[in-house]
Design an enzyme around this catalytic site. Structure first.
Site, PDB file in Angstrom:
ATOM      1  N   GLU A 105       0.834  -1.197   0.000  1.00 28.66           N
ATOM      2  CA  GLU A 105       0.000   0.000   0.000  1.00 28.66           C
ATOM      3  C   GLU A 105       0.870   1.249   0.000  1.00 28.66           C
ATOM      4  O   GLU A 105       1.779   1.379   0.824  1.00 28.66           O
ATOM      5  CB  GLU A 105      -0.910   0.023   1.232  1.00 28.66           C
ATOM      6  CG  GLU A 105      -1.982  -1.053   1.241  1.00 28.66           C
ATOM      7  CD  GLU A 105      -2.885  -0.969   2.459  1.00 28.66           C
ATOM      8  OE1 GLU A 105      -4.017  -1.446   2.366  1.00 28.66           O
ATOM      9  OE2 GLU A 105      -2.445  -0.425   3.506  1.00 28.66           O
ATOM     10  N   CYS A 106       0.605   2.155  -0.921  1.00 26.70           N
ATOM     11  CA  CYS A 106       1.254   3.461  -0.998  1.00 26.70           C
ATOM     12  C   CYS A 106       2.781   3.306  -1.045  1.00 26.70           C
ATOM     13  O   CYS A 106       3.331   2.914  -2.056  1.00 26.70           O
ATOM     14  CB  CYS A 106       0.799   4.349   0.152  1.00 26.70           C
ATOM     15  SG  CYS A 106       1.050   6.109  -0.179  1.00 26.70           S
TER      16      CYS A 106
END
Length: 555
Positions: free
Chosen positions: A414-415
C-alpha cells in the site's frame, strides 16, 4: 452496536483548524500525565500514522486511529449521512474497545496498581482531533466533532489565538454554538477552552478578558493560555511531521511537561474529565528518575529500532485459544517493518489475527529475505523515498522476493509499499531501483498527487474469484474504505498486459475516480491505505490466498 459507556474518563482535543497547535498540546499533555504517574491511552482521529506514532512513543502503549467514515464496509453515496449520535458502527466499536482495554505489557507492570489488576486500565483516554473540529468528508462524515458525539466524550477546544484580540470571543462562540445537521438533539459537549499561539502577557490578559463572559454564559471555562515562546518545535516533511523515531530523541520531554503545567490548569482539566486521582506516586530507578520516565527514555534512545509499542496486543483469549480440530495451520503473514515502512494501523495485526493469521515482521532494508515460515507478505506505507538508496542496495532481498513471487506467494503493498513493488522511483531527477515485482514506475513530486477519503470496489477476480461470497448467481461486491495521501505520481501509461487493476476507486461522495492499482500474478499494489475495520472482508479473502499458497507448498 449500542453506544459504549466507558468507565474510563476521556476527552477529545479539537481545534479551530489545522496548525492550531493540537498536536503540540496533545504531546505536552501526555508528557505531563506521564510525569504525574497517570496512565494515558491516546488516539488520533482520522488517517494519521505519524501523530499516532508520537502518542505511542510517549505513552508506551498502542495508539488507535478512530474514524467514523472509514470503519464501514459499504459503497459510498452522495446521500450518505453521518450516523446520528449514539449509533456506533461495529468496526469503530471494536477499535474503541481495544483502545479502552488495559495492557499487561505496559510500563506500570511492576506497580501496585498493575498488581492489583493484571490488565490495568488507563486513567484517561486522550483523543487528538484532525483539522478543524467540524471538518471531515462529505456532510461532515469522519469529523472530530462527529466522533466525539458518537463516543460521548467532551471536547477540549484549542483556539488558535495568533493574530487575534477580542475577535477570539467570536471565534470561540461560533464553535461552541455551531449545530451541524447530524447533531440532532445531541450536540457536541465541550469540556473547556485552551488558547495557543499567545504572544505575550498582555496578549494573554486580552484573551482572558475577551473570553470570560462567553465562558460564564456557555459554561465552558478557559483552561489554558499557551505562549508561542517555549513551545516545542516539531520538524515536518512532505507527509506531515518527521516520524517519532527521528524527532523525539531531540525533544526536551521535561520542557514539554513544564510548558503545559505552567500555562494550563491541568488539575481542573482532569477533574472536569472525570479523573479522580490527579497524581500517583511513581517508583524511581537508581539514578532517581521515575520508572516510567526511565522506560520512556530507553525507548527514545533506541529510536533506530522498530518500536515495540505500536500494535495492539492480542488478548489472552485470542493468543491462547487452542486450534480447532482438523483446522488448517494459521497462515503466517510477514509485515515489512523498518525505517522505510512504518505506516501501519495499530489495529491491523489484531484484525489479521482475529481472521486467522499469525504476524511476523522483517526489514526490506536490512534482511536478506523474508522469514522462511511466511506464506504472505504485506508492505505498508512509509517513507521508502527517504531510504531509496538502501532499498536499492539490498539486492539479496530483491532477489529473494522475485523467487517467492515466481512460486506464487501472495504479496500486497500500500502506498509506500506499492512504490517498493514497482521497478523504480525517481527523486529529484535521479532514479532508484525498487523490487521490480510490478512493471510500474513513479516520480516524487513537490505537490500532492492525491489526498482524501476513498472507497474501493475490488475486482471480481481479486484477491481470488473463489473467495467471493455468493448471493444467488452474482457475487456480492467487495467494498473497502480507507484513504489516499501521497506525493509520488505514477506514470500515466496504461497497465501492460497481463497486469490488471485491483480496485474501482471512489471518493466519499461516491464519485468514480479511476481504476486503481496493479497486480501481476500473486503480487498486487495500490495507493489506497485500507482501514482495518473497513476492510475485514478483503483481508479475510487475501488471507485465504495465503493459506492456499501454504497448502500448495507443503511436500
Amino acid at each position: 452496536m449500542p453506544k459504549p459507556q466507558p468507565s474510563i474518563p476521556g476527552l477529545v482535543i479539537g481545534g479551530t483548524g489545522s496548525n492550531a497547535g493540537k498536536t503540540t498540546f496533545t504531546l505536552s499533555l501526555l508528557c505531563a500525565l506521564h510525569d504525574r504517574g497517570l496512565m494515558a491511552r491516546a488516539a488520533k482521529t482520522g488517517p494519521d500514522y505519524i501523530d499516532a506514532a508520537f502518542h505511542a512513543a510517549l505513552t508506551g502503549q498502542p495508539a488507535a486511529n478512530l474514524d467514523t467514515w472509514m470503519c464501514r464496509e459499504a459503497a459510498p453515496s452522495s446521500a450518505e449521512h453521518p450516523l446520528p449520535a449514539g449509533r456506533i458502527p461495529k468496526g469503530l466499536g471494536r477499535v474503541f474497545e481495544r483502545m479502552s482495554a488495559g495492557c499487561p505489557q505496559c510500563e506500570y507492570a511492576d506497580s501496585a496498581k498493575a498488581k492489583a489488576s493484571p490488565c490495568a486500565k488507563p486513567d484517561l483516554l486522550v483523543v487528538e482531533g484532525a483539522m478543524g473540529l467540524f471538518d471531515g468528508g462529505h456532510r461532515g462524515a469522519g469529523s472530530t466533532a462527529h466522533l466525539a458525539s458518537l463516543l460521548g466524550l467532551p471536547v477540549l477546544l484549542v483556539l488558535n489565538a495568533g493574530g487575534l484580540g477580542q475577535s477570539i470571543a467570536a471565534l470561540a462562540e461560533g464553535f461552541l454554538h455551531h449545530r451541524p445537521a447530524w447533531a440532532g438533539d445531541l450536540p457536541v459537549r465541550f469540556l473547556g477552552m485552551v488558547c495557543t499561539h499567545v504572544g505575550s502577557a498582555r496578549h494573554a490578559d486580552l484573551l482572558r478578558q475577551s473570553l470570560t463572559p462567553l465562558a460564564k454564559s456557555a459554561g465552558v471555562p478557559l483552561l489554558g493560555l499557551l505562549p508561542r515562546q517555549g513551545a516545542p518545535e516539531l520538524p515536518s516533511r512532505h507527509l506531515g511531521l518527521v516520524e517519532a523515531r527521528e524527532a523525539l530523541p531531540a525533544v526536551d520531554i521535561q520542557a514539554l511537561t513544564k510548558w503545559v503545567e505552567q500555562h494550563c490548569d491541568l488539575n481542573r482539566i482532569l477533574k472536569l474529565a472525570g479523573v479522580h486521582t490527579l497524581q500517583r506516586a511513581v517508583n524511581a530507578d537508581k539514578s532517581g528518575a521515575s520508572v516510567p520516565e526511565a522506560a520512556r527514555q530507553a525507548r527514545l534512545s533506541e529510536a533506530h529500532e522498530p518500536p515495540t509499542d505500536r500494535f495492539f496486543p492480542l488478548s489472552d483469549a485470542q493468543a491462547q485459544l487452542p486450534p480447532r480440530p482438523q483446522r488448517r495451520r494459521r497462515p503466517v503473514v510477514a509485515l515489512a517493518w523498518d525505517e522505510a515502512f512504518s505506516f501501519c494501523y495499530a489495529d491491523l495485526p489484531a484484525v489479521l489475527h482475529e481472521l486467522g493469521a499469525r504476524i511476523v515482521t522483517f526489514s526490506p532494508l536490512r534482511d536478506a529475505a523474508p522469514p522462511a515460515e511466511c506464506s504472505g507478505l504485506y508492505f505498508p506505507g512509509g517513507y521508502p523515498e527517504l531510504h531509496a538508496s538502501g532499498l536499492a542496495a539490498n539486492t539479496a532481498m530483491r532477489n529473494a522476493l522475485h523467487g517467492l513471487a515466481a512460486h506464487g506467494m501472495p504479496m500486497y503493498g500500500e502506498c509506500g509499499g506499492y512504490i517498493y513493488l514497482m521497478q523504480s522511483v525517481q527523486i529529484a531527477g535521479q532514479g532508484h531501483a525498487m523490487s521490480g515485482l510490478l512493471p510500474r514506475n513513479c516520480a516524487l513530486g513537490a505537490n500532492k498527487a492525491a489526498l482524501g477519503y476513498r472507497a474501493a470496489q475490488a475486482a471480481t477476480d481479486w484477491p481470488a474469484p473463489t473467495f467471493s461470497v455468493l448471493n444467488g448467481p452474482v457475487a456480492r461486491p467487495m467494498w473497502v474504505r480507507g484513504h489516499e495521501f501521497h506525493y509520488a505520481q505514477e506514470e500515466e501509461i496504461p497497465l501492460p498486459t497481463p497486469c490488471r487493476p485491483l480496485w474501482k476507486l471512489y471518493d466519499s461522495q461516491g464519485r468514480f475516480l479511476r481504476d486503481e492499482g496493479c497486480r501481476l500474478g500473486s503480487v498486487a499494489g495500490s495507493w489506497l491505505h485500507c482501514y482495518p475495520e473497513g476492510s475485514r472482508r478483503f483481508w479475510r479473502a487475501w488471507l485465504r490466498t495465503c493459506a492456499s499458497y501454504f497448502s500448495d507448498q507443503r511436500p
